[in-house]
Each structure stands twice: as structure tokens, then as C-alpha cells.
Design a protein around this motif. Structure first.
Motif, PDB file in Angstrom:
ATOM      1  N   PHE A 134      64.156  49.878  63.105  1.00 29.17           N
ATOM      2  CA  PHE A 134      65.344  49.889  62.261  1.00 29.17           C
ATOM      3  C   PHE A 134      65.907  48.482  62.193  1.00 29.17           C
ATOM      4  CE2 PHE A 134      69.127  51.342  60.259  1.00 29.17           C
ATOM      5  CZ  PHE A 134      70.147  50.556  60.767  1.00 29.17           C
ATOM      6  N   GLN A 158      67.081  46.287  55.966  1.00 31.11           N
ATOM      7  CA  GLN A 158      66.308  47.248  55.189  1.00 31.11           C
ATOM      8  C   GLN A 158      67.194  48.150  54.331  1.00 31.11           C
ATOM      9  OE1 GLN A 158      63.702  49.440  57.801  1.00 31.11           O
ATOM     10  NE2 GLN A 158      62.984  47.598  58.837  1.00 31.11           N
ATOM     11  N   SER A 181      60.777  63.240  55.220  1.00 37.77           N
ATOM     12  CA  SER A 181      61.257  62.459  54.086  1.00 37.77           C
ATOM     13  C   SER A 181      61.525  63.336  52.877  1.00 37.77           C
ATOM     14  CB  SER A 181      60.238  61.375  53.728  1.00 37.77           C
ATOM     15  OG  SER A 181      60.547  60.770  52.492  1.00 37.77           O
ATOM     16  N   GLU A 235      57.721  54.147  49.470  1.00 36.13           N
ATOM     17  CA  GLU A 235      58.132  53.642  50.786  1.00 36.13           C
ATOM     18  C   GLU A 235      57.208  54.172  51.876  1.00 36.13           C
ATOM     19  OE1 GLU A 235      60.320  51.575  53.701  1.00 36.13           O
ATOM     20  OE2 GLU A 235      60.202  51.360  51.522  1.00 36.13           O
ATOM     21  N   GLN A 259      55.184  51.732  54.313  1.00 34.22           N
ATOM     22  CA  GLN A 259      55.281  51.780  55.768  1.00 34.22           C
ATOM     23  C   GLN A 259      53.928  51.976  56.431  1.00 34.22           C
ATOM     24  OE1 GLN A 259      57.841  51.256  57.724  1.00 34.22           O
ATOM     25  NE2 GLN A 259      59.441  51.100  56.155  1.00 34.22           N
ATOM     26  N   THR A 270      62.795  58.108  53.122  1.00 37.61           N
ATOM     27  CA  THR A 270      61.598  57.786  53.901  1.00 37.61           C
ATOM     28  C   THR A 270      61.923  56.865  55.068  1.00 37.61           C
ATOM     29  OG1 THR A 270      60.170  58.085  51.981  1.00 37.61           O
ATOM     30  CG2 THR A 270      59.274  56.800  53.797  1.00 37.61           C
ATOM     31  N   LYS A 271      62.809  55.914  54.853  1.00 35.95           N
ATOM     32  CA  LYS A 271      63.215  55.038  55.961  1.00 35.95           C
ATOM     33  C   LYS A 271      63.842  55.853  57.082  1.00 35.95           C
ATOM     34  CE  LYS A 271      63.896  50.667  53.465  1.00 35.95           C
ATOM     35  NZ  LYS A 271      62.806  49.966  54.177  1.00 35.95           N
ATOM     36  N   TYR A 273      61.255  57.762  59.119  1.00 38.16           N
ATOM     37  CA  TYR A 273      60.569  56.935  60.119  1.00 38.16           C
ATOM     38  C   TYR A 273      61.471  56.649  61.310  1.00 38.16           C
ATOM     39  CZ  TYR A 273      56.258  56.013  57.590  1.00 38.16           C
ATOM     40  OH  TYR A 273      55.032  56.151  56.996  1.00 38.16           O
ATOM     41  N   TRP A 274      62.741  56.397  61.057  1.00 32.36           N
ATOM     42  CA  TRP A 274      63.660  56.072  62.147  1.00 32.36           C
ATOM     43  C   TRP A 274      63.884  57.245  63.088  1.00 32.36           C
ATOM     44  CZ3 TRP A 274      67.529  53.643  58.153  1.00 32.36           C
ATOM     45  CH2 TRP A 274      67.011  52.406  57.732  1.00 32.36           C
TER      46      TRP A 274
END
Length: 237
Positions: A21, A25, A102, A143, A147, A193-194, A197-198
Motif C-alpha cells: 500500500f 497509488q 475486486s 488494474e 498488478q 482492485t487495489k 490486493y491490500w
């Protein structure tokens, strides 16, 4: 002495530290979302929506429905590359959990906004224009592709974003969405999507931990005669 995180700091987690993170971003998707929100009430941005719509309706006679298919291309490319022997950041199981997370975040956000904002589409067909679900789907996939494969080749990620941008363009071209719908959808897709992932390390450890050795995943497109989509089956036995 412990210190707070600055904008330059990052928080890492997940297997092999592969989830990062960084506050930077958030800049692009936040700008996109902000434009979409402000554009709902700002006169100048509303006028820009109308000007673009006038150009579309006056100068474009033939619609091109490629956006109905292109919205899924970036996400499918991740699995296509894997089938072709090009390994990404995560294995099939982990990336599929991230992908499902996501889409859950993106889909529920888009649905909630469509149901509460009641924005009329440019073609007048319905009151669920804001935000663009096609665009959100495309950018969530872009995204996802970025990634998983940016460390293999940056061009994989760039190509995904090119396809996603094209999807947003054709939503306007086909007179189905305003510019503000498209920018909002793009921001939601990227952020979804970010976030996936986080939060993956937490989901992986708390929900799927006991099933790591016996889980399998299958992802496939579907078409029911009216709608296309992506289906996912998680076998957690």
C-alpha cells in the motif's frame, strides 16, 4: 520512537511481501472518482457532458458494441497469460481470490450508486447511468492485469489500461454514458482492485487459511442470451 506513516511510506503484507500500500497509488483513482462526483452537480462539467453528447449524436450514426466484450479482456488476459506459461505475481488460487474480491467490491459499489443516483442515460433508455458498469469492470480488470504482470513486462499492464480506456470511450461513443459516468466507473474499478490486493492477506489468513491445501478455482466467461459476464467457482473442500 515510533513514527506515523508519511505519504512516502508503504505498508507491506501478504505472502513474500507482495502486497504493497502506498498513498500515491490513490491519486489517479481519487481524481477520477472526484471528477465523477463533482460532475453530477457542477454546471461546467454538466455542460461538457452535453457538448460531448451532442457531438456523438450529430456525427456518429453507427454504434459499435465492442465494449460489451472488451470490458472483460484485461481480466481474461491474466488467465490467458497463465495458461500460456507466463507466470504472474500470484498463483491461480490467490489471484482468483483477489479477483473475486475486486469484483465483489466493484459490483456492489456500482449497483448501489446506480440505485441511489438515478441519472438518466444520454439515450434516455433508463435512469441508471451513473456510474458506468462496463468501464468499472474494464478498469478493475486492467488494474488486476497490471498488478499481476507489471513485473514481468510493463507492456502487459499498459495494454490492459489501453483496452479499458477504449471501453470507456465506446460507452460514450455508443451514447450509453456521460463522461462523468465513465470517469467514476474507471476510478471505482481501479480502487476496487487495489483494495482487493491490500486486504488479501487478511482474507487469506482469516477465511481461507484452513483450506489452503484443498482449494481449487475455476474462472470462465458466460453468456445467457442477453448479458455477458465472468463466473467463478471456488472449491474449498
Amino acid at each position: 520512537m515510533a513514527q506515523g506513516l508519511s505519504s512516502q511510506d508503504s505498508i507491506k503484507g501478504g505472502r513474500n511481501g507482495n502486497v504493497t500500500f502506498n498513498y500515491k497509488q490513490l491519486i489517479i483513482p481519487t481524481v477520477l472518482v472526484g471528477y465523477g462526483i463533482i460532475g453530477m452537480e457542477n454546471k461546467n462539467l454538466k455542460d461538457l457532458n452535453l457538448e460531448i453528447n451532442e457531438e456523438v449524436t450529430e456525427n456518429i450514426d453507427r454504434k459499435i458494441s465492442v465494449d460489451d466484450f472488451s470490458q472483460y479482456v484485461p481480466a481474461l488476459a491474466v488467465y490467458g497469460l497463465n495458461l500460456g506459461g507466463i507466470k504472474g505475481k500470484n498463483n491461480l488460487r490467490d489471484r482468483s481470490i483477489i479477483f473475486a474480491t475486486s469484483y465483489l467490491i466493484m459490483g456492489s459499489t456500482v449497483y448501489a450508486l446506480k440505485k441511489t443516483t438515478h441519472v438518466l442515460r444520454p439515450d434516455g433508455s433508463s435512469n441508471n447511468s451513473f456510474p458506468s458498469g462496463h468501464t468499472a469492470t474494464a478498469f478493475a480488470g486492467a488494474e488486476f492485469l497490471w498488478q499481476e504482470y507489471k513485473d514481468v513486462s510493463i507492456w502487459y499492464g499498459i495494454s490492459g489500461y489501453i483496452v479499458a480506456t477504449g471501453t470507456g470511450f465506446f460507452r460514450i461513443y455508443n451514447n450509453r454514458h456521460w463522461l462523468t459516468d465513465v470517469t467514476m466507473g474507471a476510478g471505482i474499478g481501479i480502487l476496487s482492485t487495489k483494495v482487493a490486493y491490500w486486504i488479501f492477506p487478511y482474507i487469506n489468513n482469516k477465511i481461507f487459511k484452513s483450506n489452503k491445501n484443498n482449494s481449487s478455482v475455476m474462472v470462465a466467461p458466460f453468456y445467457n442470451g442477453r448479458q455477458m459476464g465472468l463466473g467463478m467457482i471456488l472449491n474449498l473442500h
